[in-house]
Motif scaffolding. Structure first.
Motif, short mmCIF file in Angstrom:
data_model
loop_
_atom_site.label_atom_id
_atom_site.label_comp_id
_atom_site.label_asym_id
_atom_site.label_seq_id
_atom_site.Cartn_x
_atom_site.Cartn_y
_atom_site.Cartn_z
N ARG A 1 -67.19 59.55 11.21
CA ARG A 1 -68.14 59.76 11.39
C ARG A 1 -67.80 60.99 12.64
NH1 ARG A 1 -68.80 58.33 17.99
NH2 ARG A 1 -70.85 58.19 18.14
N GLU A 2 -67.40 61.91 13.03
CA GLU A 2 -67.02 63.10 13.46
C GLU A 2 -67.04 64.68 12.14
OE1 GLU A 2 -66.87 66.00 16.37
OE2 GLU A 2 -66.84 64.71 16.54
N LEU A 3 -66.26 63.95 10.71
CA LEU A 3 -67.17 65.42 9.59
C LEU A 3 -68.35 64.69 9.47
CD1 LEU A 3 -63.93 64.11 7.28
CD2 LEU A 3 -64.19 66.17 8.57
N LYS A 4 -68.98 63.70 9.61
CA LYS A 4 -70.44 63.68 9.21
C LYS A 4 -71.30 64.31 10.03
CE LYS A 4 -70.58 59.74 6.31
NZ LYS A 4 -70.88 57.88 6.78
N LYS B 1 -65.80 65.41 3.07
CA LYS B 1 -64.01 64.71 3.11
C LYS B 1 -63.45 66.09 1.94
CE LYS B 1 -65.53 59.95 3.86
NZ LYS B 1 -66.10 59.28 3.42
N ARG B 2 -63.48 65.76 0.56
CA ARG B 2 -62.62 67.03 -0.06
C ARG B 2 -62.19 68.31 0.80
NH1 ARG B 2 -60.52 65.86 -5.20
NH2 ARG B 2 -60.69 68.63 -6.25
N PRO B 3 -63.46 68.87 0.84
CA PRO B 3 -63.49 70.28 1.21
C PRO B 3 -61.92 70.35 2.51
CG PRO B 3 -65.19 70.21 0.68
CD PRO B 3 -64.67 69.14 -0.11
N PHE B 4 -62.35 69.41 3.55
CA PHE B 4 -61.77 69.03 5.02
C PHE B 4 -60.27 68.73 4.10
CE2 PHE B 4 -60.03 66.26 8.22
CZ PHE B 4 -59.92 67.27 9.43
N GLN C 1 -57.38 61.94 -1.29
CA GLN C 1 -58.02 60.19 -2.18
C GLN C 1 -56.80 60.02 -0.52
OE1 GLN C 1 -56.19 61.96 -3.95
NE2 GLN C 1 -56.41 61.59 -6.23
N THR C 2 -55.90 60.52 0.32
CA THR C 2 -55.40 60.40 1.40
C THR C 2 -56.06 60.31 2.65
OG1 THR C 2 -53.30 61.23 0.38
CG2 THR C 2 -53.66 60.83 3.17
N ILE C 3 -57.24 60.87 2.58
CA ILE C 3 -58.29 61.87 3.62
C ILE C 3 -59.31 59.84 3.23
CG2 ILE C 3 -60.51 62.84 4.50
CD1 ILE C 3 -56.86 63.41 5.55
N ASN C 4 -59.45 59.86 2.24
CA ASN C 4 -60.58 58.98 1.64
C ASN C 4 -60.72 57.52 2.46
OD1 ASN C 4 -63.36 58.40 0.90
ND2 ASN C 4 -61.96 57.04 -1.53
N ASP C 5 -59.16 57.51 1.87
CA ASP C 5 -58.60 55.56 2.32
C ASP C 5 -58.26 55.32 3.49
OD1 ASP C 5 -58.08 55.71 -0.58
OD2 ASP C 5 -55.77 55.59 -0.63
N ILE C 6 -57.95 56.70 4.60
CA ILE C 6 -57.90 56.65 5.60
C ILE C 6 -59.21 56.66 6.59
CG2 ILE C 6 -57.46 58.30 7.82
CD1 ILE C 6 -54.82 59.32 6.78
N THR C 7 -60.86 57.84 5.94
CA THR C 7 -61.50 56.92 6.53
C THR C 7 -62.85 56.04 5.71
OG1 THR C 7 -62.70 57.80 4.21
CG2 THR C 7 -62.15 59.34 7.27
N SER D 1 -52.48 62.92 11.49
CA SER D 1 -52.61 63.01 13.08
C SER D 1 -52.60 64.39 13.32
CB SER D 1 -52.03 62.14 13.53
OG SER D 1 -51.80 62.33 14.64
N LEU D 2 -51.66 65.07 12.88
CA LEU D 2 -51.81 66.49 13.86
C LEU D 2 -52.72 66.94 13.19
CD1 LEU D 2 -47.81 66.57 14.34
CD2 LEU D 2 -49.35 66.57 15.97
N LYS D 3 -52.39 67.14 11.46
CA LYS D 3 -53.30 68.00 10.35
C LYS D 3 -54.59 68.38 11.33
CE LYS D 3 -50.34 68.75 7.06
NZ LYS D 3 -50.14 67.88 5.67
N ILE D 4 -55.31 67.00 11.35
CA ILE D 4 -56.89 66.50 11.82
C ILE D 4 -57.09 67.05 12.73
CG2 ILE D 4 -58.45 64.66 12.02
CD1 ILE D 4 -56.97 62.96 9.64
#
Length: 165
Positions: free
Chosen positions: A19-22, A28-31, A40-46, A57-60
């Motif tokens: 929601r925050e990225l949108k 997602k990919r560039p983020f 793929q990791t960020i996609n699975d998390i979202t 989590s710290l990176k985000i």
């Protein structure tokens, strides 16, 4: 992002991240590559398929300008909610799997499934179908069911009593 954690408690942090990225119009990919993390990791998390690790989590948090630990705290709240749901299902089986006619004379939600196991097992094996019997076997275990119902047949309507107690 000003975040009141109270309203997000129990929600998977990946859904909040999505929601925050949108909201920030970030893809997602560039983020993910900016973190650096696998897309793929960020996609699975979202999508709620993967939990956050402290490192990710710290990176985000840093990338979104959040206080350190914000996303991981949300992960902790989500884990607590999942544990509470598991604990609740251990108190009784999924009640939607039973026909209401089986317990027409009582509120199934008010039954003490541990203390009243003998009448519950007896009723299910006298009146239940094979699916309902299987739910009871899965919930109580074969030993406890055999203790109450004796030798039983899941497919037949009535238990086969080989021992009487």
């Amino acid at each position: 992002m000003e975040m009141s954690l109270e309203k997000y408690k129990g929600i998977h942090p990946g859904l909040i991240l999505d929601r925050e990225l949108k909201k920030r119009k970030l893809k997602k990919r560039p983020f993910a590559l900016s973190l650096p993390e696998y897309p793929q990791t960020i996609n699975d998390i979202t999508k709620g398929k993967r939990n956050l690790t402290p490192e990710v989590s710290l990176k985000i948090d840093r990338a979104l300008g959040l206080a350190e630990g914000t996303m991981f705290l949300l992960q902790a709240y989500h884990a607590i909610k999942v544990a509470q749901l598991k604990e609740q299902t251990k108190l009784h089986p999924d009640l939607t799997l039973f026909r209401k006619a089986l317990f027409w004379d009582t509120d199934m939600n008010k039954l003490d499934w541990e203390k009243q196991y003998k009448p519950i097992i007896t009723r299910i094996f006298e009146r239940g179908d094979s699916g309902e019997k299987q739910v009871i076997i899965d919930f109580y275990g074969k030993d406890k069911v055999e203790e109450v119902a004796g030798s039983y047949s899941v497919s037949s309507r009535l238990p086969i009593f080989s021992q009487h107690k």
